[in-house]
Enzyme design. Structure first.
Site, PDB file in Angstrom:
ATOM      1  N   ARG A  42      14.088  -1.505  11.123  1.00  0.00           N
ATOM      2  CA  ARG A  42      13.938  -0.530  10.045  1.00  0.00           C
ATOM      3  C   ARG A  42      14.625   0.797  10.370  1.00  0.00           C
ATOM      4  O   ARG A  42      15.213   1.436   9.501  1.00  0.00           O
ATOM      5  CB  ARG A  42      12.454  -0.312   9.739  1.00  0.00           C
ATOM      6  CG  ARG A  42      11.886  -1.445   8.872  1.00  0.00           C
ATOM      7  CD  ARG A  42      10.449  -1.214   8.520  1.00  0.00           C
ATOM      8  NE  ARG A  42       9.551  -1.734   9.550  1.00  0.00           N
ATOM      9  CZ  ARG A  42       8.244  -1.531   9.549  1.00  0.00           C
ATOM     10  NH1 ARG A  42       7.686  -0.799   8.596  1.00  0.00           N
ATOM     11  NH2 ARG A  42       7.487  -2.053  10.488  1.00  0.00           N
ATOM     12  N   ARG A  93       0.828  -1.208   0.000  1.00  0.00           N
ATOM     13  CA  ARG A  93       0.000   0.000   0.000  1.00  0.00           C
ATOM     14  C   ARG A  93       0.859   1.253   0.000  1.00  0.00           C
ATOM     15  O   ARG A  93       0.666   2.155  -0.831  1.00  0.00           O
ATOM     16  CB  ARG A  93      -0.917   0.005   1.228  1.00  0.00           C
ATOM     17  CG  ARG A  93      -1.657   1.326   1.437  1.00  0.00           C
ATOM     18  CD  ARG A  93      -2.355   1.372   2.783  1.00  0.00           C
ATOM     19  NE  ARG A  93      -1.466   1.223   3.914  1.00  0.00           N
ATOM     20  CZ  ARG A  93      -0.811   2.232   4.506  1.00  0.00           C
ATOM     21  NH1 ARG A  93      -0.965   3.457   4.058  1.00  0.00           N
ATOM     22  NH2 ARG A  93      -0.046   2.010   5.552  1.00  0.00           N
TER      23      ARG A  93
END
Length: 319
Positions: free
Chosen positions: A167, A143
């Site tokens: 991350r 997305r």
């Protein structure tokens, strides 16, 4: 009927993934249950279960989730443990959950929803629009990738897997100039000091059920049903009923770039939805309003409207 409550000697077992965010969500669930029934936290046992999506080798290699088999990546082993009786309930990030559960399991308890927005994480720039031409952005979300490329087709998007800490480490190592995290996760881990800028839904509509914690149980477990009813948040359930009906009518899994957000205002519900092609070449958005009780019907109606506008074959790339 007397409720047979758990005790430290015979605790209720709460299944979860082992990431810091997953554990924070399990601790929140434990805390709410303990408070609701005036029990010590030792009456609940946190059981960490490694899922396919948590495989460290695949995370380090930044293998795309879809390549591994997106649907159920973060739930399969946990649900098997519940069906086997090794755990009593399971705590999930609702944005990871397919709309269909395995036979014998129910997902009908939600904790109060957190901030639904995405956060733009970048040390040098404040927004997506400030990024220089051709900048590298990391994300594992289909997305977010599609939404980003629809708005900034000049950017390079690379696979960026792992939990929040992983991350952020990749970002500090220069693997990418920017990345995204859910505001809800940062809040639950008390990490709002991370350099971030919340993104308005008008700029990046969130994932279906983003910011919500869901608790799954066995359908025949009367004790779990009664205990979970005490901590269920009705407004969150009403919002997710509309969003997940929208998802189910379109796809039903996490394998398609789909976004939706339902918001309540008195007795009314307002639902926004968006569908995109993975490369960002095409996107369609619409919204609908009505009574809260009509939420699931509105979700299905909005899905039909977007599919009609997108035209036959919009999702052919999945085949």
């Amino acid at each position: 009927m007397t409720l047979d409550l758990p005790t430290p000697a015979s605790p209720l077992k709460i299944g979860t993934r082992g990431s810091p965010l997953a554990l924070a969500q399990a601790y929140e669930t434990r805390g709410r249950l303990a408070a609701a029934f005036e029990l010590p936290e030792t009456a609940f046992e946190i059981v960490v279960i490694k899922t396919t999506g948590d495989d460290r080798a695949m995370i380090q290699a930044d293998r795309p989730l879809k390549e591994i088999g997106n649907k159920g990546l973060f739930t399969k082993e946990i649900e098997e443990a519940m069906l086997d009786g090794r755990i009593d309930i399971a705590v999930h990030s609702m944005k990871d959950m397919p709309v269909a559960q395995p036979e014998g399991l129910l997902l009908d308890t939600y904790l109060p929803r957190e901030d639904t927005r995405d956060a733009f994480i970048c040390h040098d720039y404040k927004t997506i629009h400030d990024l220089p031409q051709g900048a590298v952005v990391g994300t594992s979300s289909l997305r977010r990738r599609a939404q980003l490329l629809f708005r900034r087709p000049d950017l390079q998007v690379v696979e960026f897997r792992g939990n929040v800490q992983t991350r952020l480490k990749k970002l500090s190592e220069g693997v990418a100039t920017a990345t995204f995290l859910a505001c809800a996760g940062l809040r639950r881990m008390d990490m709002m000091d991370v350099a971030n800028q919340p993104i308005a839904p008008e700029d990046m509509l969130p994932a279906v059920a983003q910011g919500a914690i869901g608790i799954e149980r066995r359908a025949d477990d009367a004790r779990a049903e009664r205990m979970l009813a005490a901590i269920h948040d009705v407004p969150t359930g009403q919002r997710l009923a509309a969003e997940r009906a929208f998802l189910e009518a379109l796809d039903g899994s996490c394998e398609t770039p789909i976004a939706a957000l339902a918001e309540l205002d008195g007795d009314s519900l307002h639902l926004r939805g968006e569908i995109l092609k993975p490369d960002g070449s095409e996107a369609h958005a619409a919204e609908i309003s009505g009574l809260i009780v009509e939420g699931p019907d509105m979700g299905r109606a909005l899905a039909a409207q977007l599919l009609s506008v997108a035209g036959e074959g919009f999702f052919e790339w999945r085949d």
